[in-house]
Design a protein around this motif. Structure first.
Motif, PDB file in Angstrom:
ATOM      1  N   VAL A 400       0.817  -1.075   0.119  1.00  0.00           N
ATOM      2  CA  VAL A 400       0.018   0.090  -0.049  1.00  0.00           C
ATOM      3  C   VAL A 400       1.005   1.359  -0.210  1.00  0.00           C
ATOM      4  N   THR A 401       0.502   2.461  -0.511  1.00  0.00           N
ATOM      5  CA  THR A 401       1.199   3.713  -0.635  1.00  0.00           C
ATOM      6  C   THR A 401       0.414   4.959  -0.030  1.00  0.00           C
ATOM      7  N   ILE A 402       1.297   5.744   0.342  1.00  0.00           N
ATOM      8  CA  ILE A 402       0.859   7.035   0.853  1.00  0.00           C
ATOM      9  C   ILE A 402       1.411   7.981  -0.123  1.00  0.00           C
ATOM     10  N   THR A 403       0.644   9.123  -0.602  1.00  0.00           N
ATOM     11  CA  THR A 403       1.151  10.236  -1.259  1.00  0.00           C
ATOM     12  C   THR A 403       0.771  11.526  -0.926  1.00  0.00           C
ATOM     13  N   ASN A 404       1.527  12.197  -0.356  1.00  0.00           N
ATOM     14  CA  ASN A 404       1.229  13.472   0.152  1.00  0.00           C
ATOM     15  C   ASN A 404       1.129  14.675  -0.609  1.00  0.00           C
ATOM     16  N   VAL A 405       0.056  14.914  -1.117  1.00  0.00           N
ATOM     17  CA  VAL A 405      -0.108  16.172  -2.228  1.00  0.00           C
ATOM     18  C   VAL A 405      -0.202  17.486  -1.470  1.00  0.00           C
ATOM     19  N   GLY A 406      -0.548  17.354  -0.180  1.00  0.00           N
ATOM     20  CA  GLY A 406      -0.713  18.678   0.656  1.00  0.00           C
ATOM     21  C   GLY A 406       0.293  19.290   0.763  1.00  0.00           C
ATOM     22  N   VAL A 407       1.706  18.961   0.558  1.00  0.00           N
ATOM     23  CA  VAL A 407       2.991  19.764   0.715  1.00  0.00           C
ATOM     24  C   VAL A 407       3.013  20.537  -0.362  1.00  0.00           C
ATOM     25  N   ASP A 411      -5.691  20.424  -1.908  1.00  0.00           N
ATOM     26  CA  ASP A 411      -6.572  20.022  -0.878  1.00  0.00           C
ATOM     27  C   ASP A 411      -6.680  18.301  -0.959  1.00  0.00           C
ATOM     28  N   THR A 412      -6.634  17.792  -2.155  1.00  0.00           N
ATOM     29  CA  THR A 412      -6.612  16.353  -2.210  1.00  0.00           C
ATOM     30  C   THR A 412      -6.615  15.912  -3.751  1.00  0.00           C
ATOM     31  N   PRO A 419       1.191  -0.130  -9.540  1.00  0.00           N
ATOM     32  CA  PRO A 419       1.062  -1.409  -9.772  1.00  0.00           C
ATOM     33  C   PRO A 419       1.180  -2.677  -9.040  1.00  0.00           C
ATOM     34  N   GLY A 420       0.085  -3.615  -8.895  1.00  0.00           N
ATOM     35  CA  GLY A 420       0.362  -4.748  -7.943  1.00  0.00           C
ATOM     36  C   GLY A 420      -0.190  -4.359  -6.380  1.00  0.00           C
ATOM     37  N   GLU A 421      -0.406  -3.153  -6.205  1.00  0.00           N
ATOM     38  CA  GLU A 421      -0.974  -2.968  -4.725  1.00  0.00           C
ATOM     39  C   GLU A 421      -2.355  -2.836  -4.814  1.00  0.00           C
ATOM     40  N   SER A 422      -2.871  -2.836  -3.565  1.00  0.00           N
ATOM     41  CA  SER A 422      -4.419  -2.735  -3.378  1.00  0.00           C
ATOM     42  C   SER A 422      -5.059  -1.465  -3.217  1.00  0.00           C
ATOM     43  N   ALA A 423      -4.242  -0.531  -2.567  1.00  0.00           N
ATOM     44  CA  ALA A 423      -4.645   0.732  -2.204  1.00  0.00           C
ATOM     45  C   ALA A 423      -3.665   1.869  -1.873  1.00  0.00           C
ATOM     46  N   ILE A 424      -3.978   3.274  -2.212  1.00  0.00           N
ATOM     47  CA  ILE A 424      -3.069   4.351  -1.926  1.00  0.00           C
ATOM     48  C   ILE A 424      -4.121   5.433  -1.183  1.00  0.00           C
ATOM     49  N   LEU A 425      -3.411   5.999  -0.442  1.00  0.00           N
ATOM     50  CA  LEU A 425      -3.981   7.260   0.504  1.00  0.00           C
ATOM     51  C   LEU A 425      -3.481   8.531   0.060  1.00  0.00           C
ATOM     52  N   ALA A 426      -4.120   9.388  -0.159  1.00  0.00           N
ATOM     53  CA  ALA A 426      -3.743  10.783  -0.551  1.00  0.00           C
ATOM     54  C   ALA A 426      -4.017  11.791   0.572  1.00  0.00           C
ATOM     55  N   VAL A 427      -2.898  12.240   0.980  1.00  0.00           N
ATOM     56  CA  VAL A 427      -3.208  13.190   2.092  1.00  0.00           C
ATOM     57  C   VAL A 427      -3.174  14.513   1.591  1.00  0.00           C
ATOM     58  N   GLY A 428      -4.076  15.609   1.605  1.00  0.00           N
ATOM     59  CA  GLY A 428      -4.249  17.035   1.400  1.00  0.00           C
ATOM     60  C   GLY A 428      -3.655  17.735   2.532  1.00  0.00           C
ATOM     61  N   ALA A 429      -3.756  19.281   1.749  1.00  0.00           N
ATOM     62  CA  ALA A 429      -3.173  20.276   2.786  1.00  0.00           C
ATOM     63  C   ALA A 429      -3.856  20.454   4.110  1.00  0.00           C
ATOM     64  N   ILE A 430      -3.000  20.594   5.186  1.00  0.00           N
ATOM     65  CA  ILE A 430      -3.807  20.840   6.447  1.00  0.00           C
ATOM     66  C   ILE A 430      -3.964  22.058   6.710  1.00  0.00           C
ATOM     67  N   LYS A 431      -5.154  22.783   6.987  1.00  0.00           N
ATOM     68  CA  LYS A 431      -5.450  24.249   6.556  1.00  0.00           C
ATOM     69  C   LYS A 431      -6.125  24.718   8.013  1.00  0.00           C
ATOM     70  N   LEU A 432      -6.066  25.997   8.321  1.00  0.00           N
ATOM     71  CA  LEU A 432      -6.774  26.379   9.428  1.00  0.00           C
ATOM     72  C   LEU A 432      -8.138  26.760   8.968  1.00  0.00           C
ATOM     73  N   GLN A 433      -9.300  26.186   9.323  1.00  0.00           N
ATOM     74  CA  GLN A 433     -10.696  26.387   8.741  1.00  0.00           C
ATOM     75  C   GLN A 433     -11.783  26.596   9.875  1.00  0.00           C
ATOM     76  N   PRO A 434     -12.683  27.312   9.608  1.00  0.00           N
ATOM     77  CA  PRO A 434     -13.929  27.373  10.539  1.00  0.00           C
ATOM     78  C   PRO A 434     -14.691  25.793  10.696  1.00  0.00           C
ATOM     79  N   TRP A 435     -14.670  25.333  12.007  1.00  0.00           N
ATOM     80  CA  TRP A 435     -15.054  24.085  12.129  1.00  0.00           C
ATOM     81  C   TRP A 435     -16.165  23.809  13.334  1.00  0.00           C
ATOM     82  N   VAL A 436     -17.302  23.182  13.378  1.00  0.00           N
ATOM     83  CA  VAL A 436     -18.114  23.194  14.308  1.00  0.00           C
ATOM     84  C   VAL A 436     -17.151  21.963  15.276  1.00  0.00           C
ATOM     85  N   HIS A 437     -16.965  22.559  16.585  1.00  0.00           N
ATOM     86  CA  HIS A 437     -16.460  21.746  17.575  1.00  0.00           C
ATOM     87  C   HIS A 437     -16.994  22.032  18.840  1.00  0.00           C
ATOM     88  N   LYS A 438     -17.524  20.898  19.452  1.00  0.00           N
ATOM     89  CA  LYS A 438     -18.403  21.049  20.539  1.00  0.00           C
ATOM     90  C   LYS A 438     -19.493  22.085  20.741  1.00  0.00           C
TER      91      LYS A 438
END
Length: 484
Positions: A400-407, A411-412, A419-438
């Protein structure tokens, strides 16, 4: 099988080895020695780039460099002689032009009489080992001569030209026409550049079309590409047989860049994967504020001092934990036997952008590593990739593979499977955003993950579980302790 031959005068010829698995050619990036230099057993003499990586080649014996057969920038077939070394105590003069049948070994350089020469090069005591992967498969160096071909008294054997046994082929009007003579790599180059071989006047021996002929047919006549001459310390033998390096060229309104090495292999692999494995991509956007805080805390941990600690480390660990909880995702498809092969190990690939193109080395048995060990492996993998020293073995056997496009501030994405692998995880940019928390809208660190998987191996339920587990761990990194 050895990668060198020796003639009666003590001149040993070192051939381009297969430094990967079934590679057919490599480009000479840099020579570290010149004609007349003294070399020792195990000394690195040049760096070459294959379709998988850049590799340094050591010479397997002592002597004086007599000849460098190819200049830097030349793509050489596996099995071709690239350097000749005088091991009989000569002064480094070029080898004589008289033909000599190469043998696998010779007793000419031995200090005392020995038994009859064996079929392969003897390995004297104390000899330094050659890189793993050296030696050319017999099938890759034995070439059938063309019918009626005259034996050429030169040190480079005349290769078999694919297609010379064919009497002719039909042209656009249904009439038979003569098939031009050219090596398979030259035919491939002509096809890539859109050049019709039947329109080219050959300049090679026996009417063979060369790489130079193909490039000459593309580059405009008023502004031909300058010929780069190599001036070694001693005359270069048979200069007409040395192909010109493949370089980018400008046609006025366009710049054409020949695709080779890592980029060529990547392009072929991605096309094969995209049109072989049915891809499915799922997305999740999540709050990684707690994970970012944990990264800062780990940077102060004495056990992790001097190691590479960043969000990618915890994302990799979260993926490994998710695979442990859903082991069926770690598999491959065996087309020949129509079987799903489940892996009980995880070789975690990390996509790395390098000057030579995108490569995906992997961390062997990543599932068994502690967090400090994983951090150390990630650091070594990235450093080696940046230096261009990743070995072909490091890029084989991934699951399996990780690709960090966030650098790059992205976003994603919808990554294509290795080839020959089952899955690949793409990581997007980590940004400060408005989010509903508690129950309140607050600024939080947010990112988007994308998981692509082979739908032959992984159905929607399994893929969703894996992605959800990764997200849950990154939102609540305490689960690394309870789930691992």
């Amino acid at each position: 099988m050895t990668t060198m031959t020796e003639n009666a005068s003590g001149l040993r010829e070192f051939k381009m080895p297969d430094v990967g698995e079934g590679l057919t050619e490599a480009e000479i990036l840099k020579w570290y020695v010149q004609v007349g230099d003294t070399v020792t057993d195990g000394q690195v003499v040049c760096e070459v780039e294959t379709a998988k990586a850049a590799v340094e080649l050591p010479i397997p014996y002592d002597g004086v460099v007599s000849e460098l057969r190819f200049p830097e920038g030349t793509t050489v077939d596996v099995g071709e002689v690239i350097i000749a070394v005088d091991v009989a105590g000569g002064a480094g003069a070029p080898a004589p032009q008289a033909p000599a049948a190469p043998v696998q070994t010779s007793a000419a350089s031995a200090p005392a009489p020995a038994a009859p020469a064996p079929a392969e090069e003897p390995k004297p005591e104390g000899r330094k080992p050659v890189l793993v992967g050296y030696g050319v498969a017999e099938s890759s160096t034995k070439r059938r001569p063309r019918k009626g071909a005259e034996v050429v008294p030169a040190q480079q054997p005349e290769p078999f030209l694919a297609g010379t046994a064919i009497q002719g082929e039909l042209n656009g009007h249904g009439h038979a026409k003569e098939r031009p003579l050219a090596k398979p790599p030259v035919r491939k180059l002509a096809k890539d550049l859109g050049v019709d071989l039947t329109t080219i006047t050959p300049s090679g021996p026996d009417g063979i079309i060369t790489r130079e002929d193909v490039h000459a047919a593309v580059v405009p006549a008023p502004a031909p590409a300058p010929v780069v001459e190599v001036t070694p310390a001693a005359p270069v033998q048979a200069p007409a047989r040395v192909p010109a390096p493949v370089v980018a060229y400008d046609t006025g309104r366009e710049t054409r860049i020949p695709v080779k090495g890592v980029r060529k292999a990547t392009a072929a692999a991605m096309v094969g994967s995209a049109f072989t494995a049915p891809h499915v991509t799922e997305f999740v956007t999540l709050d990684v504020t707690r994970t970012m805080k944990l990264v800062e805390e780990l940077k102060q941990d004495k056990e992790l001092q001097g190691l590479r600690v960043n969000p990618l480390l915890l994302i990799a660990k979260a993926l490994l934990v998710a695979i442990k909880r859903n082991p069926e995702v770690n598999a491959s498809w065996d087309e020949a036997n129509q079987e799903i092969v489940q892996k009980h190990y995880v070789n975690l690939g990390i996509a790395a952008a390098t000057p030579r193109g995108l490569i995906v080395p992997n961390i062997k048995d990543a599932h068994a590593k502690t967090l400090p060990q994983l951090a150390q492996s990630l650091g070594e993998l990235v450093s080696t990739a940046r230096e261009g020293k990743t070995s072909p073995a490091a890029m084989q056997g991934g699951t399996v593979t990780i690709t960090n496009v966030g650098v790059f501030g992205v976003d994603t994405g919808t990554p294509i499977l290795n080839p020959g692998e089952s899955a690949i995880l793409a990581v997007g940019a980590i940004k400060l955003q408005p989010w509903v928390h508690k129950g309140k809208v607050k600024p939080r660190q947010v990112t988007t993950l994308a998981l692509s998987f082979d739908h032959r191996l992984v159905d929607g339920e399994l893929g969703s579980k894996v992605l959800a587990d990764v997200a849950a761990i990154l939102e609540q990194p305490k689960r690394l302790i309870t789930w691992a």
